[in-house]
Scaffold this motif. Structure first.
Motif, PDB file in Angstrom:
ATOM      1  N   GLU A 107     -95.528 -33.511 -15.822  1.00 46.22           N
ATOM      2  CA  GLU A 107     -96.744 -33.819 -15.090  1.00 46.22           C
ATOM      3  C   GLU A 107     -97.816 -34.124 -16.129  1.00 46.22           C
ATOM      4  OE1 GLU A 107     -97.279 -30.551 -12.418  1.00 46.22           O
ATOM      5  OE2 GLU A 107     -99.078 -31.501 -11.603  1.00 46.22           O
ATOM      6  N   VAL A 108     -98.479 -35.236 -15.961  1.00 46.99           N
ATOM      7  CA  VAL A 108     -99.541 -35.603 -16.896  1.00 46.99           C
ATOM      8  C   VAL A 108    -100.854 -35.625 -16.119  1.00 46.99           C
ATOM      9  CG1 VAL A 108    -100.389 -37.381 -18.458  1.00 46.99           C
ATOM     10  CG2 VAL A 108     -97.943 -37.048 -18.172  1.00 46.99           C
ATOM     11  N   ALA A 109    -101.852 -34.953 -16.643  1.00 47.70           N
ATOM     12  CA  ALA A 109    -103.119 -34.915 -15.920  1.00 47.70           C
ATOM     13  C   ALA A 109    -104.259 -35.310 -16.839  1.00 47.70           C
ATOM     14  CB  ALA A 109    -103.358 -33.521 -15.348  1.00 47.70           C
ATOM     15  N   ASN A 110    -104.905 -36.387 -16.468  1.00 44.16           N
ATOM     16  CA  ASN A 110    -106.126 -36.829 -17.142  1.00 44.16           C
ATOM     17  C   ASN A 110    -106.011 -36.885 -18.671  1.00 44.16           C
ATOM     18  OD1 ASN A 110    -108.728 -37.772 -17.072  1.00 44.16           O
ATOM     19  ND2 ASN A 110    -109.625 -35.734 -17.285  1.00 44.16           N
ATOM     20  N   LEU A 111    -104.927 -37.468 -19.143  1.00 44.13           N
ATOM     21  CA  LEU A 111    -104.652 -37.489 -20.581  1.00 44.13           C
ATOM     22  C   LEU A 111    -105.565 -38.483 -21.292  1.00 44.13           C
ATOM     23  CD1 LEU A 111    -102.439 -36.061 -22.281  1.00 44.13           C
ATOM     24  CD2 LEU A 111    -101.255 -38.238 -22.302  1.00 44.13           C
ATOM     25  N   LYS A 112    -106.229 -37.983 -22.346  1.00 47.31           N
ATOM     26  CA  LYS A 112    -107.117 -38.864 -23.104  1.00 47.31           C
ATOM     27  C   LYS A 112    -106.805 -38.764 -24.590  1.00 47.31           C
ATOM     28  CE  LYS A 112    -111.009 -38.893 -19.956  1.00 47.31           C
ATOM     29  NZ  LYS A 112    -112.377 -38.480 -19.693  1.00 47.31           N
ATOM     30  N   LYS A 113    -106.890 -39.886 -25.248  1.00 42.71           N
ATOM     31  CA  LYS A 113    -106.695 -39.878 -26.703  1.00 42.71           C
ATOM     32  C   LYS A 113    -107.434 -41.043 -27.318  1.00 42.71           C
ATOM     33  CE  LYS A 113    -103.450 -40.101 -30.439  1.00 42.71           C
ATOM     34  NZ  LYS A 113    -104.046 -38.954 -31.148  1.00 42.71           N
ATOM     35  N   LYS A 162     -99.324 -48.069 -23.903  1.00 42.29           N
ATOM     36  CA  LYS A 162     -98.006 -47.650 -23.412  1.00 42.29           C
ATOM     37  C   LYS A 162     -97.267 -46.809 -24.443  1.00 42.29           C
ATOM     38  CE  LYS A 162     -96.586 -51.861 -23.070  1.00 42.29           C
ATOM     39  NZ  LYS A 162     -97.441 -52.951 -23.432  1.00 42.29           N
ATOM     40  N   THR A 163     -97.232 -47.342 -25.665  1.00 45.28           N
ATOM     41  CA  THR A 163     -96.505 -46.636 -26.716  1.00 45.28           C
ATOM     42  C   THR A 163     -97.157 -45.298 -27.035  1.00 45.28           C
ATOM     43  OG1 THR A 163     -95.687 -48.670 -27.669  1.00 45.28           O
ATOM     44  CG2 THR A 163     -95.784 -46.787 -29.125  1.00 45.28           C
ATOM     45  N   THR A 164     -98.482 -45.283 -27.112  1.00 46.43           N
ATOM     46  CA  THR A 164     -99.183 -44.030 -27.401  1.00 46.43           C
ATOM     47  C   THR A 164     -98.869 -42.978 -26.330  1.00 46.43           C
ATOM     48  OG1 THR A 164    -100.937 -45.372 -28.314  1.00 46.43           O
ATOM     49  CG2 THR A 164    -101.417 -43.052 -27.998  1.00 46.43           C
ATOM     50  N   LEU A 165     -98.829 -43.429 -25.075  1.00 44.80           N
ATOM     51  CA  LEU A 165     -98.511 -42.492 -24.003  1.00 44.80           C
ATOM     52  C   LEU A 165     -97.134 -41.868 -24.228  1.00 44.80           C
ATOM     53  CD1 LEU A 165     -99.038 -41.232 -21.237  1.00 44.80           C
ATOM     54  CD2 LEU A 165     -98.080 -43.275 -20.190  1.00 44.80           C
ATOM     55  N   LEU A 166     -96.140 -42.696 -24.548  1.00 45.10           N
ATOM     56  CA  LEU A 166     -94.804 -42.159 -24.785  1.00 45.10           C
ATOM     57  C   LEU A 166     -94.786 -41.232 -25.991  1.00 45.10           C
ATOM     58  CD1 LEU A 166     -92.084 -44.849 -24.092  1.00 45.10           C
ATOM     59  CD2 LEU A 166     -93.278 -43.340 -22.547  1.00 45.10           C
ATOM     60  N   ARG A 167     -95.552 -41.584 -27.015  1.00 44.94           N
ATOM     61  CA  ARG A 167     -95.584 -40.738 -28.218  1.00 44.94           C
ATOM     62  C   ARG A 167     -96.224 -39.393 -27.914  1.00 44.94           C
ATOM     63  NH1 ARG A 167     -94.692 -42.925 -33.217  1.00 44.94           N
ATOM     64  NH2 ARG A 167     -96.181 -41.475 -34.115  1.00 44.94           N
ATOM     65  N   CYS A 168     -97.230 -39.391 -27.031  1.00 41.00           N
ATOM     66  CA  CYS A 168     -97.834 -38.122 -26.625  1.00 41.00           C
ATOM     67  C   CYS A 168     -96.833 -37.299 -25.822  1.00 41.00           C
ATOM     68  CB  CYS A 168     -99.088 -38.350 -25.786  1.00 41.00           C
ATOM     69  SG  CYS A 168    -100.491 -38.894 -26.758  1.00 41.00           S
ATOM     70  N   LEU A 169     -96.122 -37.966 -24.898  1.00 42.00           N
ATOM     71  CA  LEU A 169     -95.158 -37.251 -24.064  1.00 42.00           C
ATOM     72  C   LEU A 169     -94.047 -36.638 -24.905  1.00 42.00           C
ATOM     73  CD1 LEU A 169     -94.685 -39.618 -20.994  1.00 42.00           C
ATOM     74  CD2 LEU A 169     -95.911 -37.457 -21.084  1.00 42.00           C
ATOM     75  N   SER A 170     -93.656 -37.338 -25.977  1.00 40.76           N
ATOM     76  CA  SER A 170     -92.571 -36.808 -26.800  1.00 40.76           C
ATOM     77  C   SER A 170     -93.113 -35.939 -27.923  1.00 40.76           C
ATOM     78  CB  SER A 170     -91.736 -37.954 -27.364  1.00 40.76           C
ATOM     79  OG  SER A 170     -92.550 -38.779 -28.154  1.00 40.76           O
ATOM     80  N   LEU A 171     -94.392 -35.629 -27.863  1.00 43.18           N
ATOM     81  CA  LEU A 171     -95.042 -34.690 -28.788  1.00 43.18           C
ATOM     82  C   LEU A 171     -95.046 -35.158 -30.233  1.00 43.18           C
ATOM     83  CD1 LEU A 171     -93.539 -31.552 -27.151  1.00 43.18           C
ATOM     84  CD2 LEU A 171     -95.933 -32.174 -27.145  1.00 43.18           C
ATOM     85  N   LEU A 172     -94.981 -36.457 -30.425  1.00 41.74           N
ATOM     86  CA  LEU A 172     -95.100 -36.974 -31.784  1.00 41.74           C
ATOM     87  C   LEU A 172     -96.566 -37.138 -32.146  1.00 41.74           C
ATOM     88  CD1 LEU A 172     -92.324 -39.676 -31.749  1.00 41.74           C
ATOM     89  CD2 LEU A 172     -92.364 -37.600 -33.109  1.00 41.74           C
ATOM     90  N   GLU A 173     -97.397 -37.115 -31.109  1.00 43.54           N
ATOM     91  CA  GLU A 173     -98.806 -37.386 -31.319  1.00 43.54           C
ATOM     92  C   GLU A 173     -99.588 -36.332 -30.544  1.00 43.54           C
ATOM     93  OE1 GLU A 173    -100.468 -40.362 -33.470  1.00 43.54           O
ATOM     94  OE2 GLU A 173     -98.975 -41.274 -32.173  1.00 43.54           O
ATOM     95  N   ASN A 174    -100.672 -35.864 -31.101  1.00 41.66           N
ATOM     96  CA  ASN A 174    -101.522 -34.945 -30.349  1.00 41.66           C
ATOM     97  C   ASN A 174    -102.467 -35.741 -29.480  1.00 41.66           C
ATOM     98  OD1 ASN A 174    -100.455 -32.626 -31.534  1.00 41.66           O
ATOM     99  ND2 ASN A 174    -101.723 -32.956 -33.356  1.00 41.66           N
ATOM    100  N   PHE A 175    -102.909 -35.126 -28.379  1.00 43.07           N
ATOM    101  CA  PHE A 175    -103.880 -35.814 -27.544  1.00 43.07           C
ATOM    102  C   PHE A 175    -105.176 -35.018 -27.544  1.00 43.07           C
ATOM    103  CE2 PHE A 175    -102.812 -32.802 -24.243  1.00 43.07           C
ATOM    104  CZ  PHE A 175    -101.465 -32.573 -24.453  1.00 43.07           C
ATOM    105  N   ASP A 176    -106.267 -35.678 -27.119  1.00 43.22           N
ATOM    106  CA  ASP A 176    -107.570 -35.037 -27.236  1.00 43.22           C
ATOM    107  C   ASP A 176    -107.904 -34.189 -26.020  1.00 43.22           C
ATOM    108  OD1 ASP A 176    -107.647 -36.541 -29.506  1.00 43.22           O
ATOM    109  OD2 ASP A 176    -108.800 -38.163 -28.597  1.00 43.22           O
TER     110      ASP A 176
END
Lengths: 222, 394
Positions: free
Chosen positions: B6-12, B43-57
């Motif tokens: 579940e993704v809620a209001n994800l910002k980066k 799109k790519t950033t979203l997938l990278r956040c979901l796979s925890l390769l990238e932190n989100f704000d």
């Protein structure tokens, strides 16, 4: 006409061989310790916290910028004045190791950074820990890339070990100097010393040729 | 069905550049979501956040499962969440110092905790699934892009993730390899694998997706089932994007043949549209011609009905091929060109000309192009392959 007296070398063969042995002993220790320290320097340097990475950078730069001879003399003469007594061998070992480590660190860092980031990312995504990534993905590839450079550094370090003669380590050159002071025969003795260095270094050159050829071959075949 | 992520209001944002601007969506077990959108839409950033390769704000990602993971501040929670998600990258990211099978086996041992025997067995099963069993001892450098991507998929599949993210996995592949990979994804879809797929292939997306998310400027502009988003997009941005993408893709059709050349030939003859002139470029290949011979009645029938002029420009012809061609003079009009010549400049490319290239593989592939610029691009590609000494057929 100069009268060569090669029998002199035969006469002092025991001392010369002991000197060669000391050189080999010193260099093996220096290469092992220096390489390990080099890895340690890289780890410290790549640390996120500046309190860890900064001292590592300072240390590396000191040993890259101060002449090795000065370092050796400093260790040998200055340390005893603050009540740390070191033998010539120990001082040479410390100085040469740190010097090698400073240069090896750069080579190792370049090797590690040459592995594309994507490979690390796919490993992270699969659940690898940092240590696993280092051991299984980065180092095996980085090692192959830095090996030729490391070999050159090792060869250089063996040659630099002659500087230890200045602080009375009984390695080849120092033994040679002692023999000369007794026999006044520098030409024969220095020639012998040179040949002995050549013999010690030759296997390293051979190995580095072999590695380079192998790497080239692999590059071509892909 | 239970939610997996579940993704809620994800910002980066990267510095002042806002990449994700408040993304919310959820994916249930067995669901397939395709994400489409222009490049730079996040799109790519979203997938990278979901796979925890990238932190989100800002915002939240919740990983449901046996135990819910919500706070991702701790490394060990991240590690657990990572095991549930697999990701396949655009650039494959295989480990080149390991063989194909080792690429798949190692994570199974190190992370999956299997012993070597179990891991090898599992890896071979996965390689079989993606059709690369026979390449298991090769090193990735010796594989084609499509094969590399198959290995990457096998490696991810082997870990049994609850959900797999695919990040434009066909974008860095040569055009003729794409359909094979898409087919593989379709098979995974049939098996009920939960997936999020970022893709530009609309036809594919409409076939497999339960929902299509259209993203632009870091937000999800529209999320609806494919029939709805394609027929009746709510937003004008979606409409425009679909229009440009369609225009591009209608100009290329790629047919992947089977090893049965005869069926392949007939299949592609049926696709030929009446009235045009067709050029077939390339060096002739015996098998193909043999099948042409076998299928010549079919050819005659189709040709008569559709009034097709088939002109062939052939590079090199072996003796047996010549004989076959002589047997069917009515079928074709052909001209020979020495092997090393440039692609002939006297090939007129009319608007209705379709250019067919067939590459020498066990599975021949026909690429049908109806756009002059694209044709030029393909001709270059064709020449490059030739320069490398790869054999190209027909």
């Amino acid at each position: 006409m100069y009268q060569w007296q090669w029998n002199l070398i035969w006469l002092y063969r025991g001392a010369l061989l002991r000197g060669a042995w000391t050189t080999i002993e010193l260099c093996v220790l220096v290469i092992l310790t220096g390489t390990l320290l080099g890895f340690l320097f890289v780890l410290l340097r790549k640390a996120k916290h500046p309190l860890i990475s900064f001292p590592a950078i300072v240390l590396i730069e000191i040993f890259r910028q101060v002449p090795l001879l000065v370092v050796l003399v400093w260790l040998y003469y200055v340390l005893p004045s603050i009540n740390i007594v070191v033998s010539g061998f120990l001082a040479a070992f410390i100085g040469l190791s740190l010097n090698l480590a400073a240069y090896a660190a750069e080579t190792i860092r370049a090797g590690i950074e040459s592995v594309p980031k994507g490979q690390t990312e796919s490993a992270i995504a699969l659940g690898y820990s940092r240590a696993m990534i280092m051991r299984k993905i980065i180092l095996p590839q980085a090692f192959r890339r830095m090996l030729p450079n490391l070999m050159n550094l090792y060869i250089n370090q063996i040659k630099l070990s002659a500087l230890a003669s200045v602080i009375a380590v009984n390695e080849i050159l120092h033994i040679g100097n002692i023999i000369i002071s007794r026999t006044y025969r520098p030409l024969e003795v220095y020639t012998a010393v040179a040949i002995m260095y050549l013999l010690i270094i030759m296997p390293f050159v051979g190995v580095s040729f072999f590695i380079e050829r192998k790497l080239n071959y692999e590059k071509k075949s892909t | 069905m239970k939610l997996i992520i579940e993704v809620a209001n994800l910002k980066k944002s990267y510095g002042s550049l806002k990449v994700l601007n408040g993304i919310s969506f959820g994916i249930k077990k067995g669901e397939i979501k395709c994400i489409i959108g222009p490049s730079g839409s996040g799109k790519t950033t979203l997938l990278r956040c979901l796979s925890l390769l990238e932190n989100f704000d800002e915002g939240k990602i919740i990983y449901h499962g046996n135990n819910k993971i919500t706070s991702l501040s701790q490394e060990n929670e991240k590690a657990v969440a990572r095991k549930r998600i697999g990701i396949v990258f655009q650039d494959f990211n295989l480990w080149p110092h390991k063989s194909v099978v080792e690429n798949v086996v190692e994570p199974l041992i190190l992370v999956g905790g299997l012993n070597k025997h179990e891991a090898t067995e599992k890896a071979l099963e996965m390689l079989k699934k993606v059709g690369l069993e026979d390449k298991k001892d090769d090193h990735p450098d010796f594989l084609s892009g499509g094969q590399k991507q198959r290995v990457a998929i096998a490696r991810t599949l082997a870990m049994n993730p609850e959900i797999i993210l695919f990040d434009e996995i066909t974008s860095s592949l040569d055009p003729e390899l794409v359909s094979g990979i898409l087919k593989l994804l379709k098979r995974l879809a049939l098996e009920g694998q939960t997936m999020i797929i970022v893709t530009h292939h609309l036809e594919f997306a409409s076939e497999v997706a339960d929902d299509i998310l259209f993203m632009d400027e870091g937000i999800v502009i529209e999320e609806s089932p494919p029939e709805k988003i394609f027929r009746n997009p709510k937003d004008h941005k979606t409409k425009n994007f679909l229009k440009t993408l369609r225009r591009y893709f209608q100009e290329i059709n790629i047919y992947e043949g089977t090893e049965d050349f005869r069926a392949f030939n007939i299949g592609f003859m049926r696709k030929i549209k009446p009235g045009g002139e067709y050029y077939v470029l390339g060096a002739a290949k015996e098998d193909w011609w043999k099948c042409m011979g076998e299928a010549q009645h079919e050819w005659h029938r189709i040709r008569a009905r559709k009034n097709i002029k088939l002109k062939m420009i052939l590079y090199e012809l072996v003796e047996s091929e010549k004989r076959i061609l002589e047997k069917m003079p009515k079928l074709t009009e052909y001209r020979l060109i020495p092997k090393n010549t440039e692609v002939p400049s006297n090939v007129n490319i009319y608007d209705d000309t379709i250019l067919l290239l067939i590459f020498d593989k066990k599975r021949p592939t026909v690429i049908e192009i109806r756009n002059k610029d694209l044709v030029k691009g393909y001709l270059n590609y064709f020449n490059i392959l030739w320069g490398q000494g790869k054999q190209i057929v027909v």
